[in-house]
Structure formats: C-alpha cells, structure tokens
Enzyme design. Structure first.
Site, PDB file in Angstrom:
ATOM      1  N   ILE A  88       0.823  -1.221   0.000  1.00  0.00           N
ATOM      2  CA  ILE A  88       0.000   0.000   0.000  1.00  0.00           C
ATOM      3  C   ILE A  88       0.855   1.269   0.000  1.00  0.00           C
ATOM      4  O   ILE A  88       0.397   2.321  -0.465  1.00  0.00           O
ATOM      5  CB  ILE A  88      -0.989  -0.017   1.195  1.00  0.00           C
ATOM      6  CG1 ILE A  88      -2.171   0.905   0.938  1.00  0.00           C
ATOM      7  CG2 ILE A  88      -0.299   0.311   2.516  1.00  0.00           C
ATOM      8  CD1 ILE A  88      -3.352   0.692   1.878  1.00  0.00           C
ATOM      9  N   GLY A 106       3.846  -4.870  10.791  1.00  0.00           N
ATOM     10  CA  GLY A 106       2.897  -5.008   9.685  1.00  0.00           C
ATOM     11  C   GLY A 106       2.820  -3.787   8.791  1.00  0.00           C
ATOM     12  O   GLY A 106       3.829  -3.131   8.513  1.00  0.00           O
ATOM     13  N   VAL A 107       1.622  -3.479   8.374  1.00  0.00           N
ATOM     14  CA  VAL A 107       1.431  -2.352   7.449  1.00  0.00           C
ATOM     15  C   VAL A 107       1.767  -1.021   8.131  1.00  0.00           C
ATOM     16  O   VAL A 107       2.280  -0.092   7.493  1.00  0.00           O
ATOM     17  CB  VAL A 107      -0.007  -2.393   6.843  1.00  0.00           C
ATOM     18  CG1 VAL A 107      -1.080  -2.065   7.839  1.00  0.00           C
ATOM     19  CG2 VAL A 107      -0.100  -1.492   5.630  1.00  0.00           C
ATOM     20  N   ASP A 108       1.536  -0.935   9.414  1.00  0.00           N
ATOM     21  CA  ASP A 108       1.851   0.272  10.195  1.00  0.00           C
ATOM     22  C   ASP A 108       3.357   0.559  10.118  1.00  0.00           C
ATOM     23  O   ASP A 108       3.780   1.692   9.811  1.00  0.00           O
ATOM     24  CB  ASP A 108       1.417   0.013  11.651  1.00  0.00           C
ATOM     25  CG  ASP A 108       1.359   1.265  12.505  1.00  0.00           C
ATOM     26  OD1 ASP A 108       1.531   2.360  11.951  1.00  0.00           O
ATOM     27  OD2 ASP A 108       1.122   1.133  13.730  1.00  0.00           O
ATOM     28  N   SER A 113      -6.938  -5.349  10.581  1.00  0.00           N
ATOM     29  CA  SER A 113      -7.127  -6.363  11.641  1.00  0.00           C
ATOM     30  C   SER A 113      -6.789  -7.804  11.261  1.00  0.00           C
ATOM     31  O   SER A 113      -6.885  -8.683  12.107  1.00  0.00           O
ATOM     32  CB  SER A 113      -8.570  -6.351  12.201  1.00  0.00           C
ATOM     33  OG  SER A 113      -8.755  -5.285  13.093  1.00  0.00           O
ATOM     34  N   THR A 114      -6.411  -8.032   9.990  1.00  0.00           N
ATOM     35  CA  THR A 114      -6.241  -9.443   9.596  1.00  0.00           C
ATOM     36  C   THR A 114      -4.815  -9.971   9.777  1.00  0.00           C
ATOM     37  O   THR A 114      -4.512 -11.100   9.396  1.00  0.00           O
ATOM     38  CB  THR A 114      -6.659  -9.685   8.128  1.00  0.00           C
ATOM     39  OG1 THR A 114      -5.776  -8.966   7.266  1.00  0.00           O
ATOM     40  CG2 THR A 114      -8.085  -9.269   7.880  1.00  0.00           C
ATOM     41  N   GLY A 115      -3.943  -9.144  10.368  1.00  0.00           N
ATOM     42  CA  GLY A 115      -2.577  -9.594  10.624  1.00  0.00           C
ATOM     43  C   GLY A 115      -2.396  -9.891  12.108  1.00  0.00           C
ATOM     44  O   GLY A 115      -2.987 -10.838  12.642  1.00  0.00           O
ATOM     45  N   TYR A 162      -3.697  -8.598  14.606  1.00  0.00           N
ATOM     46  CA  TYR A 162      -4.958  -8.599  15.380  1.00  0.00           C
ATOM     47  C   TYR A 162      -5.840  -9.826  15.145  1.00  0.00           C
ATOM     48  O   TYR A 162      -6.905  -9.962  15.746  1.00  0.00           O
ATOM     49  CB  TYR A 162      -5.723  -7.300  15.128  1.00  0.00           C
ATOM     50  CG  TYR A 162      -5.158  -6.097  15.856  1.00  0.00           C
ATOM     51  CD1 TYR A 162      -4.054  -6.212  16.709  1.00  0.00           C
ATOM     52  CD2 TYR A 162      -5.724  -4.826  15.709  1.00  0.00           C
ATOM     53  CE1 TYR A 162      -3.536  -5.117  17.371  1.00  0.00           C
ATOM     54  CE2 TYR A 162      -5.204  -3.721  16.376  1.00  0.00           C
ATOM     55  CZ  TYR A 162      -4.117  -3.868  17.202  1.00  0.00           C
ATOM     56  OH  TYR A 162      -3.610  -2.770  17.868  1.00  0.00           O
TER      57      TYR A 162
HETATM   58  N1  AR6 Z   1       0.809  -3.077   2.318  1.00  0.00           N
HETATM   59  C1  AR6 Z   1      -0.456  -3.549   2.395  1.00  0.00           C
HETATM   60  N2  AR6 Z   1      -0.851  -4.446   3.316  1.00  0.00           N
HETATM   61  C2  AR6 Z   1       0.086  -4.899   4.183  1.00  0.00           C
HETATM   62  C3  AR6 Z   1       1.430  -4.463   4.161  1.00  0.00           C
HETATM   63  C4  AR6 Z   1       1.785  -3.497   3.177  1.00  0.00           C
HETATM   64  N3  AR6 Z   1       3.001  -3.003   3.078  1.00  0.00           N
HETATM   65  N4  AR6 Z   1       2.107  -5.103   5.160  1.00  0.00           N
HETATM   66  C5  AR6 Z   1       1.227  -5.923   5.766  1.00  0.00           C
HETATM   67  N5  AR6 Z   1       0.011  -5.813   5.179  1.00  0.00           N
HETATM   68  P1  AR6 Z   1      -1.279  -5.863  10.335  1.00  0.00           P
HETATM   69  P2  AR6 Z   1      -3.577  -5.496  12.158  1.00  0.00           P
HETATM   70  C6  AR6 Z   1      -1.253  -6.511   5.480  1.00  0.00           C
HETATM   71  O1  AR6 Z   1      -0.667  -6.863  11.237  1.00  0.00           O
HETATM   72  O2  AR6 Z   1      -3.908  -6.929  12.082  1.00  0.00           O
HETATM   73  C7  AR6 Z   1       0.752  -3.323  13.927  1.00  0.00           C
HETATM   74  O3  AR6 Z   1       1.872  -3.671  14.696  1.00  0.00           O
HETATM   75  C8  AR6 Z   1      -1.171  -7.838   6.185  1.00  0.00           C
HETATM   76  O4  AR6 Z   1      -0.941  -8.896   5.236  1.00  0.00           O
HETATM   77  O5  AR6 Z   1      -0.411  -4.841   9.700  1.00  0.00           O
HETATM   78  O6  AR6 Z   1      -4.665  -4.482  12.025  1.00  0.00           O
HETATM   79  C9  AR6 Z   1       0.004  -2.116  14.462  1.00  0.00           C
HETATM   80  O7  AR6 Z   1       0.878  -1.182  15.072  1.00  0.00           O
HETATM   81  C10 AR6 Z   1      -2.559  -7.943   6.793  1.00  0.00           C
HETATM   82  O8  AR6 Z   1      -3.458  -8.544   5.886  1.00  0.00           O
HETATM   83  O9  AR6 Z   1      -2.446  -5.016  11.110  1.00  0.00           O
HETATM   84  C11 AR6 Z   1      -0.928  -2.723  15.457  1.00  0.00           C
HETATM   85  O10 AR6 Z   1      -0.311  -2.921  16.716  1.00  0.00           O
HETATM   86  C12 AR6 Z   1      -2.979  -6.496   7.002  1.00  0.00           C
HETATM   87  O11 AR6 Z   1      -1.974  -5.696   6.377  1.00  0.00           O
HETATM   88  C13 AR6 Z   1      -1.277  -4.061  14.848  1.00  0.00           C
HETATM   89  O12 AR6 Z   1      -0.176  -4.394  13.990  1.00  0.00           O
HETATM   90  C14 AR6 Z   1      -3.114  -6.093   8.444  1.00  0.00           C
HETATM   91  O13 AR6 Z   1      -2.086  -6.671   9.211  1.00  0.00           O
HETATM   92  C15 AR6 Z   1      -2.524  -3.995  14.004  1.00  0.00           C
HETATM   93  O14 AR6 Z   1      -2.850  -5.272  13.553  1.00  0.00           O
END
Ligand code: AR6
Length: 177
Positions: free
Chosen positions: A12, A33-35, A122-124, A126
C-alpha cells in the site's frame, strides 16, 4: 458520478492516491505489519504528526480514525484507524471493525478526497478471521457509498498484501458489487 471499487495485490505504501489507510494501534506510535511499512516509507514526520495528535487527544480508540500528512509517501494523507483485536467474536469486534471503515470514509469525505486505498485492517497481528474481515470491509464501504449524498470519492482501492486475502476479496467483490 459513481464510485469505482477496485482490488490490487501488493504494498500500500507504493500507491499514489489521495489517502492511504493505516491499520494502526491505539498508541499511534507505529508498530509492525502495514503500520511499520507506512512509517518507514513516510519518514519521521509521520511519527511527529502522530505524537502531536496523541498529545492533543491521547491516541486513537479502537474503531476511530485520525489523519496526518503523508511525508515521503506518494499519497497526500494517511488516515490512521485502529482495528479490533479478535478475541472470540463476542467483544464487539465486528462492529468496531465496521466503525473503522465508516469513520475513515467520513474523514475522506470531510477532506474532499477523490481516491483512497484500504489495507485488510485487523487481519494480521490482530488475528481477525480473514473471510469475516473482508465481508465487513466490503459491506461497510458499500453501505457508506450507497447512503452518501454528494459523495466526493471517485475511487476506493482494496489492497491485499497476502495471497489469501487477495483470493477472498476477488471472490467476494464479484458477489457483493
Ligand atoms: N501493504 C499492504 N498491506 C500490508 C502491508 C503493506 N506493506 N504489510 C502488511 N500488510 P497488520 P492489524 C497486510 O498486522 O492486524 C501493527 O503492529 C497484512 O498482510 O499490519 O490491524 C500495528 O501497530 C494484513 O493482511 O495489522 C498494530 O499494533 C494487514 O496488512 C497491529 O499491527 C493487516 O495486518 C494492528 O494489527
């Protein structure tokens, strides 16, 4: 004008839209993750802006959203929303995830944005079940679009990083839209 909903596989942080959405946490201080990817690509200005919001309102509650500028990203803004941590489904997880999409789209409208891209909130970390999370994402966006008079948004992109989410979205998007 009707809004275009599309699906992309990938990172993203590479997408040039008016706003990308960050799956943040309540501290707004970044994470994995994405954050983590968004903070790394945007540069330190993003954290500085998040700290300003924290100092003003003490972070961001689950289901709520806030926005910042986007630093070095190709997007103009980042809308940070806090997804729900999946427990067993009896802690309001679904409603809170729905709120993420709705509150993010409200901010997009207020900022008069034309394009936005969402990750699979939320799908990572969380651990929200992916099928259910996708259904909530698509239904919430669909509901918002249908209920809005004067919708400014012209394009909403769902960005899937992993193959499993991509396949789920592909199947569901042809059914829901
Ligand atoms: N681009 C798009 N999607 C992505 C990317 C990217 N570069 N990297 C990962 N994803 P998550 P959550 C997808 O864990 O579950 C963080 O530490 C990934 O495949 O990023 O909402 C925050 O600080 C998944 O499908 O977010 C919070 O503490 C999706 O992003 C916590 O994680 C969400 O996964 C939030 O958890």
């Amino acid at each position: 004008m009707s809004v275009k909903l599309s699906l992309q596989k990938g990172d993203i942080t590479k997408i040039a839209v008016d706003a990308i959405v960050n799956a943040a946490n309540t501290s707004l201080l970044g994470g994995g993750g994405v954050d983590g990817a968004i903070h790394r690509a945007a540069g330190k200005v993003l954290l500085e802006e998040c700290i300003k919001i924290r100092n003003k309102q003490g972070g961001c509650k689950t289901g709520q959203a806030v926005y910042t500028i986007a630093g070095n990203l190709p997007a103009k803004y980042v809308i940070h929303t806090v997804g729900s941590v999946w427990q067993n489904g009896t802690h309001g997880e679904r409603e809170l995830l729905e709120n993420c999409y709705e509150n993010t789209l409200k901010i997009a409208q207020e900022l008069q944005l034309k394009s936005i891209s969402f990750p699979n909130i939320s799908t990572g970390v969380y651990k929200f079940p992916k099928e259910e999370a996708a259904e909530i994402a698509l239904n919430s966006v669909n509901k918002f679009v249908k209920q809005s008079n004067n919708l400014i948004l012209e394009e909403i992109i769902f960005v899937c990083f992993d193959e499993e989410n991509f396949k789920i979205y592909e199947r569901m998007m042809s059914r829901i839209f």
